[in-house]
Write a protein that holds these residues in place. Sequence first.
Motif, mmCIF file in Angstrom:
data_model
loop_
_atom_site.group_PDB
_atom_site.id
_atom_site.type_symbol
_atom_site.label_atom_id
_atom_site.label_comp_id
_atom_site.label_asym_id
_atom_site.label_seq_id
_atom_site.Cartn_x
_atom_site.Cartn_y
_atom_site.Cartn_z
ATOM 1 N N THR A 96 8.676 9.326 -1.102
ATOM 2 C CA THR A 96 8.338 8.335 -2.122
ATOM 3 C C THR A 96 6.837 8.068 -2.190
ATOM 4 O OG1 THR A 96 8.607 6.425 -0.632
ATOM 5 C CG2 THR A 96 10.581 7.221 -1.775
ATOM 6 N N ARG A 97 6.079 8.633 -1.239
ATOM 7 C CA ARG A 97 4.623 8.489 -1.259
ATOM 8 C C ARG A 97 3.918 9.735 -1.790
ATOM 9 N NH1 ARG A 97 6.029 6.092 3.765
ATOM 10 N NH2 ARG A 97 5.492 8.006 4.899
ATOM 11 N N LEU A 102 5.200 10.435 -7.572
ATOM 12 C CA LEU A 102 4.793 9.183 -8.204
ATOM 13 C C LEU A 102 4.282 9.423 -9.627
ATOM 14 C CD1 LEU A 102 3.000 7.402 -5.221
ATOM 15 C CD2 LEU A 102 5.335 7.082 -6.036
ATOM 16 N N LYS A 106 5.686 7.851 -13.129
ATOM 17 C CA LYS A 106 4.780 7.145 -14.042
ATOM 18 C C LYS A 106 4.867 7.706 -15.463
ATOM 19 C CE LYS A 106 1.331 5.880 -10.544
ATOM 20 N NZ LYS A 106 -0.038 6.158 -10.025
ATOM 21 N N THR A 128 9.351 0.634 -1.684
ATOM 22 C CA THR A 128 8.354 1.706 -1.693
ATOM 23 C C THR A 128 7.474 1.610 -2.937
ATOM 24 O OG1 THR A 128 9.802 3.234 -2.901
ATOM 25 C CG2 THR A 128 9.978 3.213 -0.486
ATOM 26 N N LYS A 129 6.411 2.406 -2.947
ATOM 27 C CA LYS A 129 5.547 2.473 -4.129
ATOM 28 C C LYS A 129 6.332 2.976 -5.332
ATOM 29 C CE LYS A 129 1.636 2.490 -6.421
ATOM 30 N NZ LYS A 129 0.996 1.220 -6.845
ATOM 31 N N ASP A 132 8.228 0.149 -6.766
ATOM 32 C CA ASP A 132 7.312 -0.747 -7.487
ATOM 33 C C ASP A 132 6.958 -0.190 -8.868
ATOM 34 O OD1 ASP A 132 7.267 -2.514 -5.356
ATOM 35 O OD2 ASP A 132 5.411 -1.709 -4.507
ATOM 36 N N ILE A 133 6.752 1.112 -8.959
ATOM 37 C CA ILE A 133 6.403 1.724 -10.243
ATOM 38 C C ILE A 133 7.556 1.578 -11.226
ATOM 39 C CG2 ILE A 133 5.942 3.921 -11.407
ATOM 40 C CD1 ILE A 133 4.364 4.762 -8.902
#
Length: 313
Positions: A96-97, A102, A106, A128-129, A132-133
């Motif tokens: 997830t990083r 990502l 997006k 996780t990031k 959040d996205i």
Amino acid sequence: MNAKGKLIIIGGAVDKGNFTDEATLAKGVPNNLNFFETGILRRIINESAHHEESRIEVITTASVIPREVGPQYVKAFEYLRATNVGLLHIEKREQTRDPEVLDRIKNADVVMFTGGDQLRLTSILGGTKLHDIILDKFRHEDFIYAGTSAGAAAASNNMIYQGSSHEALLKGEVKITSGLGLIQSVIIDTHFVQRGRIGRLFQAVVGNPRVLGIGLGEDTGLLITSDCKMEAIGSGLVILVDGRNVMDTNLTQVEMGRPISINNLVVHVMSMYDTYDLKSHTMEIHNSQYHIPLTAPAEADDDVPQMKSEDLE
């Protein structure tokens, strides 16, 4: 629902067409009109920002057989002329990083979460990031979160992750944890009619009557929009369990494992095109037998003198 995006939650076993290749497709078109015209995957495409050109990412995290499940969705979307579809097999939190992962999220117009284990989904993605996205896009963009089975159950703030159907109304048999938090004040159960999970939802709601229980049948879902309207989509039934008017229960008085009693629980049943307003808690049946068409002829009143032909001469 304070978000610009749309939420499409599905009870599992979504219709992906019963053909496997172009030859079978050509023969099977008449038998697949529901898939092509009113199916849930068709509706996802129609509701997306760029329709057939939308970027769709299918995420198989919940599944234990992701490389079998994922391509089925890609093929189904291709039959519907949506060819800008990608697969993300996210199996570990470290993935997830990944900057490439990502960036793909997006740039997505739609993320489609497959079925499987919702606890696996939230334990890998939660906090996780990537999570959040998705939340940020859902709140601020013309974006669709679509989830079937586990992907639907995980969409809400409260999530059922365990509980047998036949023991669901015994205190403590239903296990609830936090979901991905795209929608508040509801709790979602899937494969609802086929697996007899009404008791699971009853217990979930009686423990917090402010939460609306949503039971999704297979190949059935809800389209939830920013104005807090829910529309039933797909071929089956949606069951809503409203506990706001519960008068009494023995939930806190009985021991663990004992049956639960509930007085005055309200249940609604929805089918395709019916709508429910999460703000006013009112339901509208699309094809109501009590709806009087505007063009309906007025019925004669026996008490009113009727005009005779000689009156026109």
